[in-house]
Design a protein around this motif. Structure first.
Motif, short mmCIF file in Angstrom:
data_model
loop_
_atom_site.label_atom_id
_atom_site.label_comp_id
_atom_site.label_asym_id
_atom_site.label_seq_id
_atom_site.Cartn_x
_atom_site.Cartn_y
_atom_site.Cartn_z
N MET C 31 0.82 -1.21 0.00
CA MET C 31 0.00 0.00 0.00
C MET C 31 0.85 1.26 0.00
O MET C 31 0.58 2.21 -0.72
CB MET C 31 -0.90 -0.01 1.25
CG MET C 31 -1.87 1.14 1.35
SD MET C 31 -3.24 0.99 0.21
CE MET C 31 -3.44 2.69 -0.30
N PHE C 32 1.90 1.28 0.84
CA PHE C 32 2.65 2.53 1.02
C PHE C 32 4.13 2.40 0.68
O PHE C 32 4.92 3.29 0.99
CB PHE C 32 2.47 3.05 2.45
CG PHE C 32 1.04 3.38 2.78
CD1 PHE C 32 0.37 4.38 2.09
CD2 PHE C 32 0.35 2.67 3.75
CE1 PHE C 32 -0.96 4.68 2.37
CE2 PHE C 32 -0.98 2.96 4.04
CZ PHE C 32 -1.63 3.97 3.34
N CYS C 33 4.54 1.28 0.12
CA CYS C 33 5.93 1.14 -0.32
C CYS C 33 5.98 0.15 -1.47
O CYS C 33 4.96 -0.47 -1.81
CB CYS C 33 6.84 0.69 0.82
SG CYS C 33 6.50 -0.98 1.40
N PRO C 59 5.69 7.16 3.81
CA PRO C 59 4.82 6.35 2.95
C PRO C 59 4.53 7.06 1.62
O PRO C 59 4.55 8.29 1.56
CB PRO C 59 3.53 6.27 3.78
CG PRO C 59 3.50 7.57 4.55
CD PRO C 59 4.95 7.90 4.84
N THR C 60 4.27 6.27 0.59
CA THR C 60 3.76 6.82 -0.67
C THR C 60 2.60 5.92 -1.10
O THR C 60 2.63 4.72 -0.86
CB THR C 60 4.83 6.83 -1.77
OG1 THR C 60 5.43 5.53 -1.86
CG2 THR C 60 5.92 7.83 -1.49
N VAL C 61 1.60 6.50 -1.72
CA VAL C 61 0.35 5.77 -1.98
C VAL C 61 0.39 5.03 -3.32
O VAL C 61 0.73 5.61 -4.35
CB VAL C 61 -0.85 6.75 -1.96
CG1 VAL C 61 -2.14 6.03 -2.33
CG2 VAL C 61 -0.97 7.40 -0.59
#
Lengths: 498, 99, 500
Positions: C31-33, C59-61
């Protein structure tokens, strides 16, 4: 050579007068001779720095095209991860931790060929205004070793002022770049939020934290700014736009026709007399250089400090939850039969210092059910009001200015038992973080009453960082003409001829 | 006037997973009297018509493509672990419910 | 103690349901990596600074996860929020690396939808509309292994070992509004809702939706109130419900348990309960009397998600036919009775049957192959039909060969067997195994004549009009031709030969 600017060092390197290895060694020698007194560094990576310097020298001798700061040494605030190099954020919690990854700032520094000398001291997790909150002992102000070098980035600023490095990286959540710059007579810039990647910056308050360049001259600061700034896909809050032309602005220094707004609320009562007089003199110099001085009012700034001490603790209570003794860092009380929960509790008691715990508890309260709206929610509304104040002010002026801090450097220990008095140091720097805009501090002289440096703050609208460099360069040039030599050469302890 | 009792602070310390002695709790409670009164000033201007700001810049929709990139090696992942076993993080017994 | 019957319960009380379903999305990365989501990797080989919660990591989406969530919302008739945000849910647990979960709180991405379900009852088919309150995104936690102690369970363990490969796997949570008005059908409605949700998610292709592997998990909230009352009773939240049957059992079990307590004058405790597959009962978990204080606040490391109308419409255009509508359409087209249709749905062969029909097979034959021989082999091997090497193309080809008389049913079965065994296409299996229908009438006549000669009495009976006796002769011919003759043709020729 170590007393020159990075720009001058760069010319010497390009002209073959000195190698990067020699330059790096000179700085390592300086650190060896003065840092026992100053305590700017938590870790010095002599081997790594010399190896990096050697590779830059080799690249130069092969005729490779190098960046303007290639081969120049730098001091890195210990809040930035650097692969394999101890990174503590000034906390016992992370003693001995060697991150398995580079922060984006470090990646950018390495690709610019900048030589990283080591990691600098700071208030634990960047919480403080004096570097007294470091778990590894305070840093001393090179102007007067009994005084604080500001905080949280006191180590980086002191390293510059003590000529241990010509460049440094800081981070600024409520003034942690600008206030240390002010009290050490150096230059520090907090770029627009999102201008420099936060990836690898150990978070204190994510919506306020911003990494930025520190140096002894406006041009050096701009050169470093350009080296570390730019879009980073690893940071979702990073600005996806070209970096403002800060170097060009720092070289120009042309303020003719610019409107400079003096923020009424950031001056006056509570500001030391010598701070005010130096500030006023600087305004006159800028007027002489062709700028128009106007007064602006930002009535909601008086709530900025209160809002800051809700937002920053709230975010930190969550950001620092990860320090739980499970995956990295300190572990206390892991005896037979102990539970994970008791180990977490004990570790967090021992691993965090007093100020960090105070803010975690305050933030936990401000976010808790039933109090969110009254505290965190209200603080976020104040944030909106401050941003609106800035927007309105920027319709009357191209940049805004104020003294960076109400006072010059205070004595170590003087305010450590009075959190509120300590928090007041940041009264003029906090609004910039709340609105996410850019802010610079540069030295504007010594306060007559204590002969300590005074900082001049320039604030520019979001993504218009070049404006503060224009004004900073103009003021720096005017002051230099007046003084005949850089301010730091007047520093009694470290500044004198070597 | 905002104030917190010793027990309030003890509750917060439990939420924040920080062991605190009675003395620490009492000291913190008294410090909070001062600090809370100072920060509670935000309520003077935080009226209903003001929208809260949680992000300093008005960015929207920042996404990453669904592409796999190399992970750390287990050695790197575990390099800072206080204890590990069989490439897993070793932690004291977890008291709580079964997932 | 359990003197109360289910009828007693529903005569007095009205159950109120609330269902929370967690779905693991089948994105490639987390989800976030950018770590891989592949199931079953060696411990901590799919981790990075972000999903390990290391200091400084951000985090990135995952864009695909957002698209999948919007698709789910659209398929569940939700509105897609023009502005939504991630929020931090703060609580400490060792399997959660940051000690907060990135989730959504008061600004979920999808709101206000519904799912219609039908259940068969003694009074005929009944329809229920389950209203969906919200669909939101979050991240999964790591997995802990409890070492020591007698049972390997958390209680009594000496220590735990953590693997964060699953930490950060994208999860979508689908939460219903309270569901009143289902009366005695509450357990079936709960099951039908989860089944419908599973079918919809599968048709969207956004998740593996395997309840037994945990990629779809259901928490069932149940409370009772006296019929006629409009005050809600205290609810229990049953976790760990990981099959459709268990959903039904858990709801029924909780209804009875609540009713027993209420009848005894006891209070129902607001708590988390764990469903136990073996007994069908629930066991008390954590009390929620003291509500957790999660201290939600907007995630400052992520920016808002504000999908524009164009993006939403582009996604809407890709929505597949709703499974319930498709089932009705296919049932009508194929003229299949209800029972057969349910059998196909339950065996999960609708897709392959439809594909086989589209390739030229008739629906009845396609259905009987997939539901019969092929399903049997899959069950035997305990694998999904999709994992067998037989395709709709193969089955369609075999059906055509049977229809043209080139294969008998019996031979066709051998061909299917060969394809499943990995021997190649039907044509390859036929040639390699030397399977060939004997349709050379001269050869058949020879065999018939020798069979009649060998059993003259039987032949005489048939000649005299006693047709059932022909079976023995046909059997002999089939034996002679090693089963490769078309039995119908043999019968035809035999009867003709014997003057019938």
């Amino acid at each position: 050579m170590i007393k020159k600017s990075a720009h001058e060092m760069s010319q010497a390197l390009a002209g073959g007068e000195i190698t990067s290895v020699q330059l790096t060694q000179q700085h390592l020698n300086r650190i060896a001779s003065v840092d026992t007194d100053v305590h700017a560094f938590l870790h010095v990576d002599a081997e790594g720095a010399l190896a990096q310097a050697a590779s830059i020298d080799a690249a130069r001798s092969r005729g490779e095209k190098l960046g303007p700061l290639a081969g120049i040494p730098l001091a890195l605030k210990d809040v930035m991860t650097q692969k394999g190099i101890p990174t503590t954020a000034g906390s016992k919690m992370l003693e001995g931790w060697r991150p398995p990854y580079d922060s984006t700032v470090v990646t950018n520094l390495k690709s610019a060929g900048i030589v990283i000398l080591g990691k600098t001291n700071m208030d634990e997790f960047a919480m403080g205004s004096s570097t007294e909150n470091s778990a590894y002992g305070p840093t001393h102000n090179p102007w007067d070793l009994s005084r604080i070098p500001g905080g949280s980035g006191g180590g980086s600023a002191a390293a510059l002022a003590a000529f241990e490095a010509p460049l440094a990286i800081g981070t600024d959540t409520g003034g942690s770049i600008r206030q240390p710059a002010a009290v050490t007579g150096t230059v520090g810039v907090k770029p627009t939020y999102g201008g420099v990647s936060r990836y690898g910056l150990i978070a204190f308050s994510s919506s306020l934290d911003q990494a930025g360049p520190c140096a002894r001259t406006v041009l050096d600061t701009a050169l470093l700014h350009e080296a570390i700034a730019g879009h980073d896909p690893r940071d979702s809050t990073s600005i996806n736009a070209p970096v403002p032309a800060v170097v060009q602005a720092a070289k120009s220094g042309d303020v003719k026709g610019m409107k400079i707004g003096v923020v009424k609320e950031l001056n006056g009562d509570g500001y030391q007399a010598g701070v005010r007089s130096r500030f006023e003199e600087s305004l006159e110099l800028l007027a002489k250089a062709g700028a128009e001085i106007v007064e602006v009012s930002c009535p909601n700034f008086e709530y900025a400090l209160a809002a800051y001490y809700l937002i920053a603790p709230s975010e930190c209570s969550s950001n620092l939850a990860r320090f739980d003794a499970m995956r990295y860092g300190l572990r206390v009380g892991d005896e037979s039969g102990a539970s994970a929960e008791s180990v977490m509790n004990l570790t967090r008691d021992i691993g965090f210092g007093r100020e960090v715990k105070r803010r975690i508890i305050l933030g936990t309260y401000a976010l808790s059910s039933g109090y969110y709206d009254a505290y965190y929610g209200s603080a976020q509304k104040v944030r909106t009001l401050i941003t609106q104040d800035f927007e309105k002010a920027f319709t009357h002026a191209d940049v805004l200015v104020s003294p960076t801090c109400p006072t010059t450097a205070f004595k170590i220990g003087e305010k450590s038992n009075d959190p509120l008095a300590m928090y007041l140091n940041d009264i003029a720097t906090i609004p910039v973080n709340m609105a996410g805009i850019g802010g610079m501090s540069l030295p504007c002289g010594l306060a007559p009453e204590d002969s300590l440096p005074v900082g001049f703050q320039i604030m520019s609208p979001a993504m218009q960082d070049q404006r503060m460099y224009l004004v900073g360069a103009a003021l720096e040039a005017a002051l230099l003409a007046q003084w005949g030599a850089p301010l730091l050469s007047q520093a009694p302890v470290m500044g004198g001829a070597q | 006037m905002s104030s917190l009792s010793r027990d309030d602070v003890a509750h917060l310390a439990r939420l924040a997973r920080i062991e605190m002695t009675d003395e620490e709790l009492v000291n913190l409670a008294s410090e909070f009297d001062v600090i809370l009164n100072a920060v509670a000033r935000v309520q003077e201007v935080a009226t209903a018509d003001v929208a809260p700001t949680s992000h300093p810049l008005p960015l929207r929709n920042v996404f990453r493509p669904d592409v796999v990139a190399p992970s750390l090696t287990p050695e790197e992942a575990l390099s800072g672990a206080p204890a590990s076993e069989e490439n897993r993080f070793k932690v004291p017994q977890i008291l709580g419910e079964e997932a | 103690m359990s003197s109360l019957t289910y009828d007693d319960v529903v005569a007095k009380y009205e159950p109120v349901l609330g269902l929370e379903v967690h779905v693991e999305l089948n994105t490639h990365s987390k989800m976030f990596c950018s770590c891989s989501t592949i199931f079953g990797g060696q411990p901590n080989t799919q981790t990075c600074p972000v999903c390990l919660g290391m200091p400084g990591a951000l985090p990135t989406v995952n864009e695909k996860a957002i698209e999948s969530t919007i698709l789910i919302g659209l398929a569940l008739n939700c509105s897609i929020a023009p502005f939504s945000r991630f929020a931090r849910k703060n609580y400490f647990y060792p399997d959660m690396p940051k000690n907060f979960q990135i989730s959504q709180f008061d600004e979920p991405i999808c709101v206000d939808g519904f799912v219609d379900v039908e259940i068969d009852t003694d009074e005929g088919v009944k329809k229920f509309r389950i209203e969906v309150e919200r669909v939101h995104m979050e991240e999964d936690t790591g997995k802990s292994l409890h070492v020591g102690g007698a049972t390997g369970r958390i209680h009594g363990a000496d220590y735990s070992l953590l693997d964060y490969n699953r930490a950060g796997i994208p999860l979508v949570e689908i939460v219903t509004k309270i569901v009143p008005g289902t009366g005695r059908y509450a357990p079936e409605v709960a099951r039908a809702y989860v089944a419908e949700l599973r079918d919809i998610l599968r048709s969207l292709g956004v998740s593996d939706v395997k309840m037994e592997q945990g990629s779809l998990r259901c928490d069932a909230n149940v409370s009772l109130r006296i019929i006629g009352s409009d005050v809600l009773g205290t609810r229990s939240e049953t976790k760990n419900v990981n099959s459709l049957r268990s959903v039904e059992r858990a709801v029924r079990g909780e209804m009875i348990r609540h009713a027993e307590r209420l009848n005894n004058g006891d209070r129902v405790v607001q708590e988390t309960r764990h469903f136990q597959e073996d007994t069908g009962l629930t066991r008390s978990g954590r009390s929620k009397e003291q509500a957790e204080d999660y201290r939600y606040f907007p995630e400052p490391d992520l920016v808002p998600v504000a999908p524009d109308a164009l993006w939403i419409e582009q996604l809407r255009a890709t929505l597949p036919e709703r499974p319930s509508i498709r089932r009705k359409r296919l049932q009508e087209q194929w003229s299949v009775p209800d029972k057969e249709m349910s059998a196909m749905v339950n065996a999960d062969v609708l897709d392959v049957v439809e594909a086989t029909v589209l390739l030229g097979s008739d629906p009845t034959k396609a259905r009987s192959w997939w539901l019969g021989e092929i399903s049997r082999v899959a069950n035997e091997k305990e694998i999904a039909i999709a994992q067998l090497p037989i395709t709709p193309n193969d089955v369609a080809e075999i059906v055509v060969l049977v229809n043209s008389g080139e294969l008998t049913d019996k031979l066709a079965r051998q061909v299917v067997e060969g394809v499943i065994a990995g021997e190649g296409t039907p044509a390859q299996v036929i040639s390699q195994r030397g399977i060939k229908v004997v349709n050379d009438d001269v050869a058949l006549m020879k065999a018939i004549e020798s069979a009649c000669a060998a059993q003259p009495e039987t032949a005489e009976k048939v000649r005299a009009g006693h047709l059932p006796a022909a079976g023995a002769l046909i059997g002999a011919v089939m034996k002679e031709t090693q089963g490769q003759a078309d039995a119908a043709r043999v019968r035809e020729l035999l009867l003709k030969h014997l003057g019938q």
